[in-house]
Design an enzyme around this catalytic site. Structure first.
Site, short mmCIF file in Angstrom:
data_model
loop_
_atom_site.label_atom_id
_atom_site.label_comp_id
_atom_site.label_asym_id
_atom_site.label_seq_id
_atom_site.Cartn_x
_atom_site.Cartn_y
_atom_site.Cartn_z
CG ASP A 1 -17.84 -16.25 24.39
OD1 ASP A 1 -17.28 -15.24 23.92
OD2 ASP A 1 -18.65 -16.94 23.75
CD GLU B 1 -13.12 -12.43 19.30
OE1 GLU B 1 -14.08 -12.00 18.66
OE2 GLU B 1 -13.24 -13.38 20.10
CG HIS C 1 -18.47 -12.32 15.27
ND1 HIS C 1 -18.02 -11.45 16.23
CD2 HIS C 1 -18.08 -13.56 15.71
CE1 HIS C 1 -17.39 -12.11 17.19
NE2 HIS C 1 -17.42 -13.39 16.91
CG HIS D 1 -13.04 -14.59 15.51
ND1 HIS D 1 -12.86 -15.88 15.91
CD2 HIS D 1 -14.08 -14.11 16.22
CE1 HIS D 1 -13.78 -16.18 16.81
NE2 HIS D 1 -14.53 -15.12 17.02
NE ARG E 1 -23.49 -14.05 21.24
CZ ARG E 1 -22.27 -14.58 21.36
NH1 ARG E 1 -21.28 -13.86 21.85
NH2 ARG E 1 -22.04 -15.83 20.98
C1 BGC Z 1 -17.73 -15.06 20.50
C2 BGC Z 1 -18.30 -16.43 20.78
C3 BGC Z 1 -18.63 -17.05 19.47
C4 BGC Z 1 -17.39 -17.13 18.64
C5 BGC Z 1 -17.68 -17.68 17.29
C6 BGC Z 1 -16.51 -15.22 19.70
O1 BGC Z 1 -15.97 -13.97 19.41
O2 BGC Z 1 -17.49 -14.34 21.68
O3 BGC Z 1 -19.44 -16.35 21.58
O4 BGC Z 1 -19.18 -18.34 19.62
O5 BGC Z 1 -16.84 -15.85 18.48
O6 BGC Z 1 -16.74 -18.53 16.87
#
Ligand code: BGC
Length: 386
Positions: A286, A352, A140, A214, A115
């Site tokens: 997260d 990640e 993203h 991802h 973010r």
């Molecule tokens: C984020 C999560 C997000 C997800 C999306 C992750 O990399 O940290 O907050 O909901 O990606 O699938």
């Protein structure tokens, strides 16, 4: 829209789809690729007719399927301790499902992993407003990030390696980001079965870049249900706490005595329900861990994930200073995976490698700025054994 073979498979009943998809992925329907140049098949077409291909490659016991759409790892098979392969990466059987609503399953993420607060940052005195797609924030890369682009793919076989060179040119201003960004991502399977990802990018205007992958891991196999019993260790003494919108507060907090302490191997589920405010914000883990090694010229150890039942073990080494551990909190039982089974909360987890979230607004974090004449580089190596 032309239906791919897999579309037809997914159209059958769930049980049949499961069996058929397993056959296709297990290599009975398609001969399993040996080492040699990666092979290409048509996976589907986008609404505008653009063809999307699936590339199959194999080396050292690891088998990989990659889509030209989003550079998506559609399947990654590795053996368990008895030599039985399973696809350990969550995903879909059809292009239509990836396009309709994918929580970034297996995808390349850009221009900015995670973010950027309020989807805005200032660089050299200019304010840049990005595409906002996560409440008030940009996640993203914005509404149509690199995960939703069709990449050029060039296969290679060099020495004992096989791989794919993926490239994408992101236009100046795309998703609000300044500069034409020429991006190349190389996926390599080594003779040891390691999956190595090398990222490189150049720009013609000062910009920010933070690329990642991802993949959602489930080392029991993507239909294996909860990963709560997987054991995880992360080589990090600190992490970056977030606010309720999952934007870092700027603090680097110590993990000691908190649910965030993964310095020794720990079952993912052990502290997942701890009543810690940070867990409530993310509905689980997260967060970005601050790797003790920092930014390194060569990939260094970051994390180990192990499924005790199958013995499958994943080791991640990276040049990056951070690791987002996301425990699949937003999987909600509305998506049917590759093997024809529903994915529920915590059925996969992401690791990640990255620079820290919101770095463009945090001068104290390692910089994500890329200037003309410079080259962004990042490498992550995934090693498997059982
Ligand atoms: C984020 C999560 C997000 C997800 C999306 C992750 O990399 O940290 O907050 O909901 O990606 O699938």
């Amino acid at each position: 829209m032309e239906l791919s073979r897999r579309t037809v498979i997914a159209g059958a009943g769930a049980a049949a789809a499961g069996a058929a998809a397993t056959t296709a992925l297990g290599g009975t329907a398609h001969a399993s690729p040996g080492r040699g140049k990666p092979a290409r098949t048509l996976f589907g077409r986008l609404a505008d007719g653009t063809k999307v291909h699936s590339w199959s490659l194999a080396n050292g016991g690891t088998r990989l399927k990659v889509l030209s759409y989003g550079g998506i790892v559609q399947s990654l098979e590795v053996p368990d301790r008895r030599g039985r392969h399973a696809n350990v990466s969550l995903g879909f059987g059809t292009l239509e499902e990836y396009v309709a609503s994918s929580p970034y399953f297996g995808a390349l993420i850009g221009r900015y992993g995670n973010r950027i607060g309020a989807g805005r940052f200032t660089l050299d005195g200019t304010v840049h407003q990005l595409s906002v797609n996560d409440g008030a924030n940009s996640l993203h890369g914005g509404e149509r990030g690199f995960d939703k682009r069709v990449w050029d793919v060039e296969p290679f076989a060099e020495g004992s390696d096989v791989g794919l060179r993926l490239s994408y040119v992101s236009a100046d201003g795309e998703m609000g980001y300044p500069g034409t960004l020429r991006t190349r991502v190389t996926y390599t399977l080594t003779r040891h079965g390691d999956w190595r990802v090398d990222y490189a990018a150049t720009t013609d205007r000062a910009t920010v870049v933070n690329l990642t992958s991802h993949v959602y891991w489930n080392l029991a196999g993507e239909s294996g249900g909860s990963v709560a019993d997987h054991e995880l260790s992360i080589a990090a003494t600190r992490y970056t706490p977030v606010d309720s919108g999952l934007i870092p507060t700027g603090e680097l907090a110590r993990v000691g005595g908190t649910p965030f302490d993964f310095r020794g191997a720990k079952p993912v589920g052990r502290d997942l329900r701890a009543a810690h405010p940070q867990i409530l914000y993310g509905q689980g883990f997260d967060h970005n861990w601050v790797l003790d090694k920092g930014v390194t010229a060569r990939p260094q150890h970051a994390a180990t994930l192990r499924d005790p039942a199958s013995g499958r073990t994943l080791r991640i080494a990276t040049t990056e200073p951070g690791l987002q551990f996301y425990s699949g909190n937003f999987l909600d039982g509305t998506l049917v995976g590759t093997g024809g089974r529903v994915y529920r909360q915590g059925d996969g987890l992401c690791l990640e490698t990255q620079h820290f979230p919101d770095s463009p607004n945090r001068p104290s974090f390692p910089s994500t700025v890329l200037r003309p004449g410079g080259t962004y580089r990042s490498t992550t190596v995934h090693s498997f054994d059982a």
